[in-house]
Design a protein around this motif. Sequence first.
Motif, mmCIF file in Angstrom:
data_model
loop_
_atom_site.group_PDB
_atom_site.id
_atom_site.type_symbol
_atom_site.label_atom_id
_atom_site.label_comp_id
_atom_site.label_asym_id
_atom_site.label_seq_id
_atom_site.Cartn_x
_atom_site.Cartn_y
_atom_site.Cartn_z
ATOM 1 N N ILE A 81 0.839 -1.203 0.000
ATOM 2 C CA ILE A 81 0.000 0.000 0.000
ATOM 3 C C ILE A 81 0.872 1.251 0.000
ATOM 4 N N LYS A 82 1.945 1.229 0.803
ATOM 5 C CA LYS A 82 2.859 2.363 0.853
ATOM 6 C C LYS A 82 3.485 2.607 -0.518
ATOM 7 N N LYS A 83 3.939 1.542 -1.176
ATOM 8 C CA LYS A 83 4.530 1.686 -2.511
ATOM 9 C C LYS A 83 3.512 2.231 -3.497
ATOM 10 N N TRP A 84 2.281 1.790 -3.397
ATOM 11 C CA TRP A 84 1.221 2.236 -4.304
ATOM 12 C C TRP A 84 1.015 3.732 -4.162
ATOM 13 N N THR A 85 0.994 4.216 -2.913
ATOM 14 C CA THR A 85 0.776 5.650 -2.699
ATOM 15 C C THR A 85 1.962 6.460 -3.209
ATOM 16 N N GLU A 86 3.161 5.906 -3.097
ATOM 17 C CA GLU A 86 4.342 6.613 -3.593
ATOM 18 C C GLU A 86 4.371 6.652 -5.114
ATOM 19 N N TRP A 87 3.789 5.660 -5.743
ATOM 20 C CA TRP A 87 3.739 5.645 -7.205
ATOM 21 C C TRP A 87 2.737 6.663 -7.750
ATOM 22 N N SER A 88 1.701 6.964 -6.979
ATOM 23 C CA SER A 88 0.626 7.754 -7.567
ATOM 24 C C SER A 88 0.118 8.890 -6.680
ATOM 25 N N LEU A 89 -0.335 8.588 -5.462
ATOM 26 C CA LEU A 89 -1.015 9.592 -4.643
ATOM 27 C C LEU A 89 -0.123 10.779 -4.294
ATOM 28 N N ARG A 90 1.171 10.568 -4.182
ATOM 29 C CA ARG A 90 2.060 11.644 -3.742
ATOM 30 C C ARG A 90 2.075 12.838 -4.687
ATOM 31 N N PHE A 91 1.658 12.645 -5.921
ATOM 32 C CA PHE A 91 1.696 13.743 -6.890
ATOM 33 C C PHE A 91 0.568 14.751 -6.690
ATOM 34 N N PHE A 92 -0.504 14.322 -6.003
ATOM 35 C CA PHE A 92 -1.637 15.230 -5.877
ATOM 36 C C PHE A 92 -2.306 15.197 -4.503
ATOM 37 N N TYR A 93 -1.910 14.253 -3.652
ATOM 38 C CA TYR A 93 -2.539 14.160 -2.339
ATOM 39 C C TYR A 93 -1.523 14.007 -1.213
ATOM 40 N N GLY A 94 -0.468 13.277 -1.471
ATOM 41 C CA GLY A 94 0.533 13.001 -0.449
ATOM 42 C C GLY A 94 0.583 11.521 -0.139
ATOM 43 N N SER A 95 1.745 11.073 0.252
ATOM 44 C CA SER A 95 1.920 9.662 0.597
ATOM 45 C C SER A 95 2.049 9.549 2.111
ATOM 46 N N PRO A 96 1.064 8.936 2.787
ATOM 47 C CA PRO A 96 1.112 8.848 4.246
ATOM 48 C C PRO A 96 2.272 7.991 4.723
ATOM 49 N N ALA A 97 2.737 8.285 5.921
ATOM 50 C CA ALA A 97 3.811 7.501 6.524
ATOM 51 C C ALA A 97 3.292 6.112 6.889
ATOM 52 N N TYR A 98 4.223 5.169 7.070
ATOM 53 C CA TYR A 98 3.823 3.811 7.448
ATOM 54 C C TYR A 98 2.969 3.824 8.710
ATOM 55 N N SER A 99 3.372 4.631 9.696
ATOM 56 C CA SER A 99 2.633 4.665 10.959
ATOM 57 C C SER A 99 1.191 5.086 10.736
ATOM 58 N N GLN A 100 0.978 6.073 9.855
ATOM 59 C CA GLN A 100 -0.384 6.522 9.575
ATOM 60 C C GLN A 100 -1.157 5.464 8.808
ATOM 61 N N ILE A 101 -0.482 4.801 7.877
ATOM 62 C CA ILE A 101 -1.146 3.743 7.101
ATOM 63 C C ILE A 101 -1.650 2.640 8.024
#
Length: 222
Positions: A32-52
């Motif tokens: 899930i963390k990798k998925w967010t870094e591939w996509s969400l970080r460009f327009f929303y942000g990639s949450p930290a592992y602790s938040q995930i």
Amino acid sequence: MRARADGPNVTATGWALLGVLSYQDELSGYDIKKWTEWSLRFFYGSPAYSQIYTELKKLEDVGLLSSRVDSDGGARSKRLYKITDAGSDALKEWAENAPVDPPQLKHNALLRVMFGHLSNPRRLKEIMQEHVAYVDRMQREAAVEARWAEVEPSWAYGRVVLQWAERYYAAEREMALSLIKDLDEAAESFAKASAGHEQGTPTLLRDNWYEIERRVQAEETE
């Protein structure tokens, strides 16, 4: 339509994680963390592992996802998460009917320029050049992700968003470069306003900016 008032209390990040799980059968927290870094970080942000993991625990507690521990027979094991039928229903309800909050811009470089009287034009230009380098990198990376998203047809909507991100960072770069040029004019104007002040900084009188506010409001009502 609005989302049901009696619906689950889920944060925006929680909905994002459910959205990630809606593409796959099962994913680990690392996936899930990798998925967010591939996509969400460009327009929303990639949450930290602790938040995930915190959000995943909350979502499981309210029955929107389930998890199981997968072991390879040795010492290593990982927890896999899967969206439930209730989670899918809630996610679709959110996607269709929940109100869309306006984006919140938190632009640290502009905040430094806003209070430029505490610094100097040279430092402000350095900060903005660092920002230009950042958006250059983000534009390039978004372009790469958008191009590779074409490989997987199920990523059609994700590709559209990534293409938007590429254009967004290109526009951000041009605006940042324009601002850098404007800094010289701002410095000259501020220097004139500061002339004669003991501290080298003109006082922004409270009554003055309230008067300006009244003028703005009067102009808007004309």
